[in-house]
Write a protein that holds these residues in place. Structure first.
Motif, PDB file in Angstrom:
ATOM      1  N   THR B 107       0.574  -1.730   0.236  1.00 12.37           N
ATOM      2  CA  THR B 107      -0.040   0.041   0.096  1.00 12.37           C
ATOM      3  C   THR B 107       0.507   0.689  -0.661  1.00 12.37           C
ATOM      4  OG1 THR B 107      -1.501  -1.252   1.236  1.00 12.37           O
ATOM      5  CG2 THR B 107      -1.894   1.402   1.432  1.00 12.37           C
ATOM      6  N   ARG B 108       0.488   2.075  -1.294  1.00 17.89           N
ATOM      7  CA  ARG B 108       1.712   3.554  -1.493  1.00 17.89           C
ATOM      8  C   ARG B 108       0.474   4.698  -0.504  1.00 17.89           C
ATOM      9  NH1 ARG B 108       5.676   5.502  -3.510  1.00 17.89           N
ATOM     10  NH2 ARG B 108       5.412   3.415  -5.770  1.00 17.89           N
ATOM     11  N   LEU B 109       1.390   5.014   0.549  1.00 16.27           N
ATOM     12  CA  LEU B 109       0.771   5.693   1.881  1.00 16.27           C
ATOM     13  C   LEU B 109       1.167   6.534   1.443  1.00 16.27           C
ATOM     14  CD1 LEU B 109      -0.637   6.425   4.287  1.00 16.27           C
ATOM     15  CD2 LEU B 109       1.035   6.093   5.860  1.00 16.27           C
ATOM     16  N   HIS B 110       0.732   8.210   1.130  1.00 15.30           N
ATOM     17  CA  HIS B 110       0.858   9.575   1.005  1.00 15.30           C
ATOM     18  C   HIS B 110       0.594  10.166   2.122  1.00 15.30           C
ATOM     19  CE1 HIS B 110       1.577   8.962  -3.466  1.00 15.30           C
ATOM     20  NE2 HIS B 110      -0.004   8.190  -2.735  1.00 15.30           N
ATOM     21  N   ILE B 111       0.711  11.043   2.268  1.00 15.51           N
ATOM     22  CA  ILE B 111       1.438  12.299   4.222  1.00 15.51           C
ATOM     23  C   ILE B 111       0.967  13.608   2.648  1.00 15.51           C
ATOM     24  CG2 ILE B 111       1.713  12.770   6.106  1.00 15.51           C
ATOM     25  CD1 ILE B 111       1.690  10.033   5.928  1.00 15.51           C
ATOM     26  N   LEU B 112      -0.268  13.881   3.545  1.00 14.09           N
ATOM     27  CA  LEU B 112      -0.289  15.272   3.208  1.00 14.09           C
ATOM     28  C   LEU B 112      -0.453  16.541   4.083  1.00 14.09           C
ATOM     29  CD1 LEU B 112      -3.949  14.914   1.306  1.00 14.09           C
ATOM     30  CD2 LEU B 112      -1.736  14.399   0.430  1.00 14.09           C
TER      31      LEU B 112
END
Lengths: 113, 113
Positions: B107-112
């Motif tokens: 799972t690719r996790l992006h932090i905004l």
């Protein structure tokens, strides 16, 4: 001190060539592994060695040959490289049966052109 | 054969918020281990957290905790107070005492910010 070290980190080569990737661990682990990570990031085991003995040999073309001179080293030799061999190859090590997971090397990005 | 399924290819979370990554697995073993690995852009594979299947208590490592539901064969990862450095691919993995780790697809996790 690097626990699991792989060399080289990057490898660009032409189709048909033969290349090797070296791996060494200084953790005293008894088992070492090679994993392939494809362009979609999927990690698949290729081989494992326990105390220089081949334990796992997944469905991998016989152009790939692992060699373990001692339990601290596991090298991967690839003959007649093909475009589809382009991937990141990870070496890892563990204490068998301890369930602590693997310690990974930093990976070798192989690009076949 | 063991299988590991991560149903969320990508997720995003606001910095400082909490996010949960899902994982289900299938194994016929009674004794096994579960892991979450993190792979940042540097491509290094880093062990985040580990769970022994025979332990009912959920593992916790600082901001990282798991929800282990053995009967449902579910092993989700919760990241609290998300930080920019948490941005990475996260892999769920399962192994038995033979130490052959099977990974999910990640799972690719992006932090905004």
């Amino acid at each position: 001190d690097t626990a699991v070290s792989q060399t080289p980190k990057y490898l660009v080569t032409q189709m048909g060539n033969d290349k090797s990737i070296k791996c060494e661990q200084n953790l005293g682990h008894d088992t070492m592994y090679w994993y392939k990570q494809d362009s979609k990031k999927f990690l698949k085991i290729m081989f494992s060695y326990n105390n220089k003995e081949l334990i796992i040999n997944e469905t991998v073309p016989n152009r790939f040959s692992p060699k373990s001179p001692d339990k601290a080293h596991l090298n991967l030799h690839i003959n007649s490289l093909e475009l589809g061999d382009s991937a990141v190859y990870f070496c890892a090590s563990s204490h068998t049966g301890q369930g602590y997971g693997y310690t990974f090397g930093s990976g070798t990005r192989l690009t076949v052109v | 054969a063991q299988t590991v399924t991560q149903s969320q290819p990508e997720m995003s979370v606001q910095e400082a918020e909490t996010v949960t990554l899902s994982c289900t697995y299938d194994t016929s073993e009674s004794d096994y281990y579960l892991f979450w690995y993190k792979q940042p852009p540097s491509r290094q594979m880093i062990l985040v957290i580990r769970q022994e299947a025979y332990k009912q208590q959920n593992a916790t490592e600082n901001r990282f905790s798991v929800n282990f539901q053995k009967a449902a064969k579910s092993f989700s990862l919760k990241i609290s107070d998300s930080q920019l450095g948490d941005a990475a691919m996260y892999f769920c993995a399962c192994t038995n005492r033979d130490d052959k780790i099977i990974f999910g697809k990640g799972t690719r996790l992006h932090i905004l910010p």
